[in-house]
Motif scaffolding. Sequence first.
Motif, PDB file in Angstrom:
ATOM      1  N   ALA A 137      -3.180  40.614  29.418  1.00 32.25           N
ATOM      2  CA  ALA A 137      -2.077  40.957  28.514  1.00 32.25           C
ATOM      3  C   ALA A 137      -2.230  42.394  28.012  1.00 32.25           C
ATOM      4  O   ALA A 137      -1.260  43.163  27.996  1.00 32.25           O
ATOM      5  CB  ALA A 137      -2.025  39.977  27.346  1.00 32.25           C
ATOM      6  N   ASP A 138      -3.440  42.762  27.604  1.00 37.44           N
ATOM      7  CA  ASP A 138      -3.691  44.135  27.147  1.00 37.44           C
ATOM      8  C   ASP A 138      -3.415  45.141  28.255  1.00 37.44           C
ATOM      9  O   ASP A 138      -2.813  46.193  28.015  1.00 37.44           O
ATOM     10  CB  ASP A 138      -5.132  44.296  26.654  1.00 37.44           C
ATOM     11  CG  ASP A 138      -5.384  43.629  25.319  1.00 37.44           C
ATOM     12  OD1 ASP A 138      -4.408  43.322  24.600  1.00 37.44           O
ATOM     13  OD2 ASP A 138      -6.567  43.415  24.987  1.00 37.44           O
ATOM     14  N   ALA A 139      -3.851  44.830  29.455  1.00 39.53           N
ATOM     15  CA  ALA A 139      -3.635  45.735  30.595  1.00 39.53           C
ATOM     16  C   ALA A 139      -2.148  45.919  30.877  1.00 39.53           C
ATOM     17  O   ALA A 139      -1.706  47.008  31.258  1.00 39.53           O
ATOM     18  CB  ALA A 139      -4.346  45.216  31.831  1.00 39.53           C
ATOM     19  N   LEU A 140      -1.367  44.859  30.667  1.00 37.09           N
ATOM     20  CA  LEU A 140       0.079  44.929  30.883  1.00 37.09           C
ATOM     21  C   LEU A 140       0.822  45.531  29.693  1.00 37.09           C
ATOM     22  O   LEU A 140       1.994  45.864  29.801  1.00 37.09           O
ATOM     23  CB  LEU A 140       0.639  43.525  31.143  1.00 37.09           C
ATOM     24  CG  LEU A 140       0.421  42.968  32.533  1.00 37.09           C
ATOM     25  CD1 LEU A 140       0.667  41.472  32.550  1.00 37.09           C
ATOM     26  CD2 LEU A 140       1.340  43.667  33.518  1.00 37.09           C
ATOM     27  N   GLY A 141       0.150  45.623  28.551  1.00 40.44           N
ATOM     28  CA  GLY A 141       0.810  46.120  27.339  1.00 40.44           C
ATOM     29  C   GLY A 141       1.776  45.098  26.770  1.00 40.44           C
ATOM     30  O   GLY A 141       2.785  45.456  26.156  1.00 40.44           O
ATOM     31  N   GLU A 142       1.478  43.830  26.992  1.00 38.13           N
ATOM     32  CA  GLU A 142       2.337  42.737  26.523  1.00 38.13           C
ATOM     33  C   GLU A 142       1.497  41.753  25.724  1.00 38.13           C
ATOM     34  O   GLU A 142       0.273  41.753  25.820  1.00 38.13           O
ATOM     35  CB  GLU A 142       2.970  41.992  27.718  1.00 38.13           C
ATOM     36  CG  GLU A 142       3.838  42.836  28.605  1.00 38.13           C
ATOM     37  CD  GLU A 142       5.174  43.217  27.988  1.00 38.13           C
ATOM     38  OE1 GLU A 142       5.525  42.677  26.924  1.00 38.13           O
ATOM     39  OE2 GLU A 142       5.861  44.058  28.585  1.00 38.13           O
ATOM     40  N   ASP A 143       2.172  40.894  24.966  1.00 41.83           N
ATOM     41  CA  ASP A 143       1.426  39.846  24.286  1.00 41.83           C
ATOM     42  C   ASP A 143       1.404  38.591  25.156  1.00 41.83           C
ATOM     43  O   ASP A 143       2.156  38.463  26.118  1.00 41.83           O
ATOM     44  CB  ASP A 143       1.962  39.569  22.880  1.00 41.83           C
ATOM     45  CG  ASP A 143       3.407  39.122  22.848  1.00 41.83           C
ATOM     46  OD1 ASP A 143       3.831  38.417  23.775  1.00 41.83           O
ATOM     47  OD2 ASP A 143       4.104  39.459  21.881  1.00 41.83           O
ATOM     48  N   ILE A 144       0.522  37.687  24.818  1.00 39.58           N
ATOM     49  CA  ILE A 144       0.322  36.474  25.610  1.00 39.58           C
ATOM     50  C   ILE A 144       1.598  35.645  25.679  1.00 39.58           C
ATOM     51  O   ILE A 144       1.936  35.098  26.732  1.00 39.58           O
ATOM     52  CB  ILE A 144      -0.862  35.671  25.052  1.00 39.58           C
ATOM     53  CG1 ILE A 144      -2.153  36.466  25.242  1.00 39.58           C
ATOM     54  CG2 ILE A 144      -0.976  34.295  25.717  1.00 39.58           C
ATOM     55  CD1 ILE A 144      -3.363  35.916  24.510  1.00 39.58           C
ATOM     56  N   ASP A 145       2.328  35.566  24.580  1.00 34.94           N
ATOM     57  CA  ASP A 145       3.569  34.790  24.556  1.00 34.94           C
ATOM     58  C   ASP A 145       4.593  35.327  25.553  1.00 34.94           C
ATOM     59  O   ASP A 145       5.329  34.561  26.167  1.00 34.94           O
ATOM     60  CB  ASP A 145       4.177  34.769  23.150  1.00 34.94           C
ATOM     61  CG  ASP A 145       3.348  33.959  22.167  1.00 34.94           C
ATOM     62  OD1 ASP A 145       2.624  33.044  22.610  1.00 34.94           O
ATOM     63  OD2 ASP A 145       3.431  34.240  20.957  1.00 34.94           O
ATOM     64  N   THR A 146       4.648  36.636  25.696  1.00 35.20           N
ATOM     65  CA  THR A 146       5.588  37.243  26.642  1.00 35.20           C
ATOM     66  C   THR A 146       5.232  36.868  28.078  1.00 35.20           C
ATOM     67  O   THR A 146       6.125  36.548  28.876  1.00 35.20           O
ATOM     68  CB  THR A 146       5.599  38.780  26.481  1.00 35.20           C
ATOM     69  OG1 THR A 146       5.977  39.095  25.134  1.00 35.20           O
ATOM     70  CG2 THR A 146       6.551  39.438  27.444  1.00 35.20           C
ATOM     71  N   ILE A 147       3.959  36.883  28.391  1.00 43.46           N
ATOM     72  CA  ILE A 147       3.516  36.478  29.735  1.00 43.46           C
ATOM     73  C   ILE A 147       3.871  35.018  29.979  1.00 43.46           C
ATOM     74  O   ILE A 147       4.416  34.656  31.022  1.00 43.46           O
ATOM     75  CB  ILE A 147       2.008  36.716  29.916  1.00 43.46           C
ATOM     76  CG1 ILE A 147       1.703  38.208  29.874  1.00 43.46           C
ATOM     77  CG2 ILE A 147       1.515  36.105  31.230  1.00 43.46           C
ATOM     78  CD1 ILE A 147       0.237  38.539  29.853  1.00 43.46           C
ATOM     79  N   TYR A 148       3.570  34.159  29.016  1.00 40.61           N
ATOM     80  CA  TYR A 148       3.862  32.732  29.137  1.00 40.61           C
ATOM     81  C   TYR A 148       5.358  32.509  29.345  1.00 40.61           C
ATOM     82  O   TYR A 148       5.762  31.780  30.240  1.00 40.61           O
ATOM     83  CB  TYR A 148       3.369  31.995  27.889  1.00 40.61           C
ATOM     84  CG  TYR A 148       3.461  30.505  27.987  1.00 40.61           C
ATOM     85  CD1 TYR A 148       2.404  29.768  28.503  1.00 40.61           C
ATOM     86  CD2 TYR A 148       4.601  29.830  27.588  1.00 40.61           C
ATOM     87  CE1 TYR A 148       2.487  28.386  28.607  1.00 40.61           C
ATOM     88  CE2 TYR A 148       4.691  28.452  27.682  1.00 40.61           C
ATOM     89  CZ  TYR A 148       3.626  27.737  28.194  1.00 40.61           C
ATOM     90  OH  TYR A 148       3.719  26.381  28.304  1.00 40.61           O
ATOM     91  N   SER A 149       6.169  33.162  28.526  1.00 40.42           N
ATOM     92  CA  SER A 149       7.626  33.012  28.610  1.00 40.42           C
ATOM     93  C   SER A 149       8.166  33.492  29.944  1.00 40.42           C
ATOM     94  O   SER A 149       9.055  32.871  30.535  1.00 40.42           O
ATOM     95  CB  SER A 149       8.312  33.763  27.482  1.00 40.42           C
ATOM     96  OG  SER A 149       7.947  33.226  26.235  1.00 40.42           O
ATOM     97  N   ALA A 150       7.642  34.620  30.426  1.00 42.02           N
ATOM     98  CA  ALA A 150       8.098  35.156  31.711  1.00 42.02           C
ATOM     99  C   ALA A 150       7.801  34.171  32.832  1.00 42.02           C
ATOM    100  O   ALA A 150       8.602  34.002  33.748  1.00 42.02           O
ATOM    101  CB  ALA A 150       7.434  36.499  31.992  1.00 42.02           C
TER     102      ALA A 150
END
Length: 76
Positions: A58-71
């Motif tokens: 998530a840090d490497a992508l510059g996103e939060d965990i919730d955003t990854i999960y939702s995507a």
Amino acid sequence: MTIKEANFPFDVGIAKLIQNKGIKQIYIANKAGYTAQELSDMLNGRKIIKLCDVPRLADALGEDIDTIYSAGEESE
């Protein structure tokens, strides 16, 4: 349960965000401290994505965990 099933929805979310941002997997892998092969294995169901891996990616992508999960969930 297969590795692919265990990694869902994070594997799908990470791959989708990488594609949407137009960046290469190797960039994210290196930024998160993985080899390109390790990240590829995670995204293709050959290596489990552990709980400790998710915040690093998530840090490497510059996103939060919730955003990854939702995507990942949107792709279901």
